[in-house]
Write a protein that holds these residues in place. Structure first.
Motif, PDB file in Angstrom:
ATOM      1  N   GLY A 131      11.007  -5.280  -0.392  1.00  0.00           N
ATOM      2  CA  GLY A 131      11.007  -4.254   0.653  1.00  0.00           C
ATOM      3  C   GLY A 131       9.721  -3.443   0.602  1.00  0.00           C
ATOM      4  O   GLY A 131       8.969  -3.493  -0.383  1.00  0.00           O
ATOM      5  N   LEU A 162      -0.054  -7.826  -3.011  1.00  0.00           N
ATOM      6  CA  LEU A 162       1.353  -7.518  -3.275  1.00  0.00           C
ATOM      7  C   LEU A 162       2.276  -8.136  -2.223  1.00  0.00           C
ATOM      8  O   LEU A 162       3.367  -8.604  -2.540  1.00  0.00           O
ATOM      9  CB  LEU A 162       1.527  -5.990  -3.287  1.00  0.00           C
ATOM     10  CG  LEU A 162       2.893  -5.486  -3.709  1.00  0.00           C
ATOM     11  CD1 LEU A 162       3.194  -5.830  -5.161  1.00  0.00           C
ATOM     12  CD2 LEU A 162       3.014  -3.979  -3.507  1.00  0.00           C
ATOM     13  N   ALA A 163       1.837  -8.165  -0.965  1.00  0.00           N
ATOM     14  CA  ALA A 163       2.726  -8.623   0.111  1.00  0.00           C
ATOM     15  C   ALA A 163       2.796 -10.144   0.210  1.00  0.00           C
ATOM     16  O   ALA A 163       3.837 -10.692   0.573  1.00  0.00           O
ATOM     17  CB  ALA A 163       2.278  -8.024   1.439  1.00  0.00           C
ATOM     18  N   SER A 222      12.427  -3.898   5.679  1.00  0.00           N
ATOM     19  CA  SER A 222      13.007  -5.002   4.923  1.00  0.00           C
ATOM     20  C   SER A 222      13.878  -4.435   3.792  1.00  0.00           C
ATOM     21  O   SER A 222      14.296  -3.269   3.866  1.00  0.00           O
ATOM     22  CB  SER A 222      11.929  -5.962   4.421  1.00  0.00           C
ATOM     23  OG  SER A 222      12.547  -7.142   3.925  1.00  0.00           O
ATOM     24  N   PRO A 268       8.681  -1.665  14.051  1.00  0.00           N
ATOM     25  CA  PRO A 268       7.268  -2.061  14.162  1.00  0.00           C
ATOM     26  C   PRO A 268       7.050  -3.540  13.810  1.00  0.00           C
ATOM     27  O   PRO A 268       6.298  -4.237  14.472  1.00  0.00           O
ATOM     28  CB  PRO A 268       6.572  -1.126  13.180  1.00  0.00           C
ATOM     29  CG  PRO A 268       7.426   0.094  13.151  1.00  0.00           C
ATOM     30  CD  PRO A 268       8.840  -0.407  13.281  1.00  0.00           C
ATOM     31  N   ARG A 271       3.683  -5.268  -8.765  1.00  0.00           N
ATOM     32  CA  ARG A 271       4.464  -4.133  -8.240  1.00  0.00           C
ATOM     33  C   ARG A 271       4.497  -3.009  -9.281  1.00  0.00           C
ATOM     34  O   ARG A 271       4.498  -1.838  -8.935  1.00  0.00           O
ATOM     35  CB  ARG A 271       5.864  -4.608  -7.852  1.00  0.00           C
ATOM     36  CG  ARG A 271       6.684  -3.563  -7.139  1.00  0.00           C
ATOM     37  CD  ARG A 271       7.088  -3.945  -5.723  1.00  0.00           C
ATOM     38  NE  ARG A 271       7.869  -2.885  -5.121  1.00  0.00           N
ATOM     39  CZ  ARG A 271       8.272  -2.839  -3.877  1.00  0.00           C
ATOM     40  NH1 ARG A 271       7.971  -3.799  -3.042  1.00  0.00           N
ATOM     41  NH2 ARG A 271       8.966  -1.841  -3.401  1.00  0.00           N
ATOM     42  N   TYR A 320       2.271   4.367  -5.673  1.00  0.00           N
ATOM     43  CA  TYR A 320       3.118   4.626  -4.513  1.00  0.00           C
ATOM     44  C   TYR A 320       4.310   5.534  -4.828  1.00  0.00           C
ATOM     45  O   TYR A 320       5.117   5.821  -3.963  1.00  0.00           O
ATOM     46  CB  TYR A 320       3.666   3.300  -3.960  1.00  0.00           C
ATOM     47  CG  TYR A 320       2.683   2.471  -3.158  1.00  0.00           C
ATOM     48  CD1 TYR A 320       2.652   2.556  -1.768  1.00  0.00           C
ATOM     49  CD2 TYR A 320       1.815   1.588  -3.775  1.00  0.00           C
ATOM     50  CE1 TYR A 320       1.790   1.771  -1.021  1.00  0.00           C
ATOM     51  CE2 TYR A 320       0.938   0.798  -3.045  1.00  0.00           C
ATOM     52  CZ  TYR A 320       0.931   0.893  -1.668  1.00  0.00           C
ATOM     53  OH  TYR A 320       0.073   0.122  -0.929  1.00  0.00           O
ATOM     54  N   ILE A 322      -4.705   6.556   5.533  1.00  0.00           N
ATOM     55  CA  ILE A 322      -4.576   5.547   4.474  1.00  0.00           C
ATOM     56  C   ILE A 322      -5.913   5.340   3.747  1.00  0.00           C
ATOM     57  O   ILE A 322      -5.929   5.088   2.542  1.00  0.00           O
ATOM     58  CB  ILE A 322      -3.988   4.216   4.996  1.00  0.00           C
ATOM     59  CG1 ILE A 322      -3.434   3.377   3.844  1.00  0.00           C
ATOM     60  CG2 ILE A 322      -4.971   3.386   5.802  1.00  0.00           C
ATOM     61  CD1 ILE A 322      -2.319   3.972   3.081  1.00  0.00           C
TER      62      ILE A 322
HETATM   63  C1  HEM Z   1       6.706   2.414   9.703  1.00  0.00           C
HETATM   64  C2  HEM Z   1       5.888   1.954   8.779  1.00  0.00           C
HETATM   65  C3  HEM Z   1       6.097   0.689   8.005  1.00  0.00           C
HETATM   66  C4  HEM Z   1       6.913  -0.381   8.267  1.00  0.00           C
HETATM   67  C5  HEM Z   1       7.857  -0.573   9.447  1.00  0.00           C
HETATM   68  C6  HEM Z   1       6.725  -1.328   7.196  1.00  0.00           C
HETATM   69  C7  HEM Z   1       7.421  -2.517   7.086  1.00  0.00           C
HETATM   70  C8  HEM Z   1       7.327  -3.376   6.011  1.00  0.00           C
HETATM   71  C9  HEM Z   1       8.080  -4.589   5.873  1.00  0.00           C
HETATM   72  C10 HEM Z   1       9.074  -5.119   6.897  1.00  0.00           C
HETATM   73  C11 HEM Z   1       7.720  -5.170   4.695  1.00  0.00           C
HETATM   74  C12 HEM Z   1       8.196  -6.518   4.152  1.00  0.00           C
HETATM   75  C13 HEM Z   1       7.144  -7.560   4.551  1.00  0.00           C
HETATM   76  C14 HEM Z   1       7.481  -8.976   4.180  1.00  0.00           C
HETATM   77  O1  HEM Z   1       8.521  -9.254   3.598  1.00  0.00           O
HETATM   78  O2  HEM Z   1       6.652  -9.843   4.492  1.00  0.00           O
HETATM   79  C15 HEM Z   1       6.730  -4.320   4.087  1.00  0.00           C
HETATM   80  C16 HEM Z   1       6.111  -4.574   2.886  1.00  0.00           C
HETATM   81  C17 HEM Z   1       5.035  -3.861   2.420  1.00  0.00           C
HETATM   82  N1  HEM Z   1       4.520  -2.706   2.964  1.00  0.00           N
HETATM   83 FE1  HEM Z   1       5.229  -1.697   4.555  1.00  0.00          FE
HETATM   84  N2  HEM Z   1       5.798  -0.832   6.324  1.00  0.00           N
HETATM   85  C18 HEM Z   1       5.381   0.392   6.769  1.00  0.00           C
HETATM   86  C19 HEM Z   1       4.464   1.226   6.167  1.00  0.00           C
HETATM   87  C20 HEM Z   1       3.721   0.906   5.055  1.00  0.00           C
HETATM   88  C21 HEM Z   1       2.721   1.739   4.460  1.00  0.00           C
HETATM   89  C22 HEM Z   1       2.346   3.154   4.934  1.00  0.00           C
HETATM   90  C23 HEM Z   1       2.184   1.024   3.424  1.00  0.00           C
HETATM   91  C24 HEM Z   1       1.097   1.413   2.464  1.00  0.00           C
HETATM   92  C25 HEM Z   1       0.705   2.625   2.246  1.00  0.00           C
HETATM   93  C26 HEM Z   1       2.872  -0.245   3.353  1.00  0.00           C
HETATM   94  C27 HEM Z   1       2.617  -1.238   2.425  1.00  0.00           C
HETATM   95  C28 HEM Z   1       3.427  -2.344   2.242  1.00  0.00           C
HETATM   96  C29 HEM Z   1       3.215  -3.316   1.161  1.00  0.00           C
HETATM   97  C30 HEM Z   1       2.104  -3.291   0.131  1.00  0.00           C
HETATM   98  C31 HEM Z   1       4.244  -4.268   1.268  1.00  0.00           C
HETATM   99  C32 HEM Z   1       4.509  -5.455   0.354  1.00  0.00           C
HETATM  100  C33 HEM Z   1       5.550  -5.046  -0.669  1.00  0.00           C
HETATM  101  C34 HEM Z   1       5.982  -6.140  -1.641  1.00  0.00           C
HETATM  102  O3  HEM Z   1       6.086  -7.310  -1.274  1.00  0.00           O
HETATM  103  O4  HEM Z   1       6.230  -5.793  -2.822  1.00  0.00           O
HETATM  104  N3  HEM Z   1       3.794  -0.285   4.358  1.00  0.00           N
HETATM  105  N4  HEM Z   1       6.511  -3.225   4.913  1.00  0.00           N
END
Ligand code: HEM
Length: 446
Positions: A388, A40-41, A383, A315, A53, A60, A118
């Motif tokens: 996001g 997904l990312a 983001s 982070p 998504r 989610y 997780i």
């Molecule tokens: C404080 C905790 C977290 C922060 C600061 C954070 C931050 C971010 C950021 C900045 C992105 C965008 C990344 C990009 O554009 O390359 C992102 C995407 C994502 N995050 Fe988080 N995240 C956190 C917690 C989590 C948790 C707990 C999960 C899963 C259970 C998660 C799963 C994902 C996934 C799968 C994406 C991709 C989404 C997409 O592109 O549709 N994140 N996160």
């Protein structure tokens, strides 16, 4: 033109690059780092991302939070058991803890907590890191051989190696091979990166066996295999493993950093800590052990502390690269040529003085009331837009329950008031150990 870094929190720049409807796509950065299957990312193609998504949004979704709360609260209960054992005598006012009393590295325990959480939410697996006080984990090679490795070490080694070498995209693969041959440091990092793949693979194959035996478990894996009506999604196995990988990585590392940083910043700012404790005491009694999400989810100062911590120390600090469309794109009123890599770092945007007064100061109050709501649009720790963070609600759930429980039950002290953590940046800003003295709060008889 190649590479533009925007250093302001201008709303139009944020929307132009990351907002819903932006014509900018994820940059080549992501496809260069992806494995055999996109997750997904790192998926760049818009239609493919929308499909993924949709499948994952069921898993989610906010409504699942309540059904997953027990997967968090039982980990918090385990944390309490471990911290109770490490409690020391109360610190006298004005005294510094003696080194022997620094019985907890809070940083390590936040990792054990988010990794255990997780794995349970995603795969219904009990890793047992909190109980063991260690993150040793079994990985599996494709030939079936197994080995033991450290979850944190292999996750961070992967990110270290990638963050050093990725920036000349065309050169990434040859540079990786060369650096692994010429440098023992890179050779070790890449070996550990391989260990990470095996850790994910082992988890996924173990979970698949349970699925094939007919166990219906409430987790992400199940949501990937079937829709909510039980109709198989028929995703390739490589895609399932890729999703497990990003979930175990993104789902543990950044939340652990956020939890760690909030504790550190509150210990550095006793008046903010006192305000937060006063707010918690309006809803918690001396008998409350593990706090329920419902008790604390609406507390404005608690949420303000979390957001202020992620503002000052997001982070994920690196500028998330997006690529302008071939015809070019207007960013903040300036024309930017096509196929240009553009990004804004949350660390930099969150320090824009035009938006955040006294940006280096920890001021949770800035997030309160109408003025706080207004600021939210400039808060990009997760983001923004269609790319996001999908795990944001899960992360808040973990952060809120653990922090409220810890602060209600214990007092903590840093080694000394001037103490600062080590910080190291790959794609995340990674704090080093957080040694603290811990003791039970007075008049607390739970
Ligand atoms: C404080 C905790 C977290 C922060 C600061 C954070 C931050 C971010 C950021 C900045 C992105 C965008 C990344 C990009 O554009 O390359 C992102 C995407 C994502 N995050 Fe988080 N995240 C956190 C917690 C989590 C948790 C707990 C999960 C899963 C259970 C998660 C799963 C994902 C996934 C799968 C994406 C991709 C989404 C997409 O592109 O549709 N994140 N996160």
């Amino acid at each position: 033109m190649y590479g533009l870094v925007v250093g302001v929190a201008s709303l139009s720049a944020l929307t132009d690059i990351y907002g819903h409807g932006t014509p900018c796509n994820k940059d080549l950065f992501y496809s260069t780092l992806s494995g055999t299957h996109f997750n997904l990312a790192d998926c760049v193609d818009r239609a493919e991302h929308a499909r993924k998504r949709k499948v994952l949004s069921t898993a989610y979704a906010l409504k699942n939070l309540e059904s997953w709360e027990h997967k968090i609260t039982d980990k918090v209960a385990m944390m309490i058991k471990q911290f109770d054992r490490r409690c020391t005598n109360p610190l006298k006012p004005g005294e510094r803890p003696c080194p022997a009393d620094l019985t907890v590295d809070y940083r390590a325990w936040t990792n054990f907590f988010t990794m255990d959480a997780i794995a349970d939410i995603g795969l219904s697996e009990h890793l047992g890191f909190i109980v063991a006080g260690s993150d040793d984990i079994v990985g599996e090679k494709l030939n079936g051989d197994t080995y033991t490795t450290s979850y944190r070490e292999c996750l961070h080694a992967t990110l270290d190696a990638q963050s050093h070498l990725i920036w000349a995209y065309d050169w990434y693969k040859p540079l990786s091979k060369l650096s692994a041959m010429l440098s023992s440091q890179y050779s070790r990092w890449f070996k550990l990166a391989g260990n990470w793949d095996g850790v994910v693979y082992h988890r996924a194959t173990k979970r698949l066996v349970r699925y094939q035996k007919g166990e219906k478990l409430d987790d992400f894996f199940q949501a990937l295999m079937e829709d909510k009506n039980g109709k198989p999604n028929n995703l390739p196995w490589g895609e399932i493993v890729a999703e497990m990988s990003v979930m175990l990585n993104a789902g543990s590392a950044s939340t652990a950093i956020a939890i760690n940083n909030t504790m550190y910043l509150l210990l550095k700012h006793p008046s903010a800590l006192a305000t937060l404790r006063a707010e918690l005491s309006t809803v918690l009694t001396d008998h409350d052990e593990v706090v329920a999400y419902d008790q604390v989810k609406h507390l404005p100062y608690l949420r303000a502390c979390l957001d202020e911590s992620m503002r000052i120390l997001p982070p994920t600090t690196f500028g998330l690269p997006r690529r302008t469309p071939a015809e070019g794109h207007s960013i903040n009123g300036d024309y930017i040529a096509g196929d240009t890599s553009v990004s804004i770092s949350a660390y930099v945007a969150h320090r824009d003085e035009a938006v955040f007064i006294d940006p280096e100061c920890f001021i949770p109050e800035r997030w309160l009331g109408e003025q706080g709501k207004e600021l939210q649009q400039y808060f990009i720790a997760f983001s923004a837009g269609s790319r996001g963070c999908i795990g944001r609600n899960i992360s808040y759930l973990e952060q809120v329950i653990l922090l409220a429980t810890m602060l209600h039950r214990y007092e903590f002290a840093l080694p000394h008031p001037e103490w600062v953590p080590e910080l190291r940046e790959h794609f995340n800003l990674v704090p080093g150990p957080l040694p603290v003295k811990v003791w039970r709060r007075e008049n607390y008889d739970a």
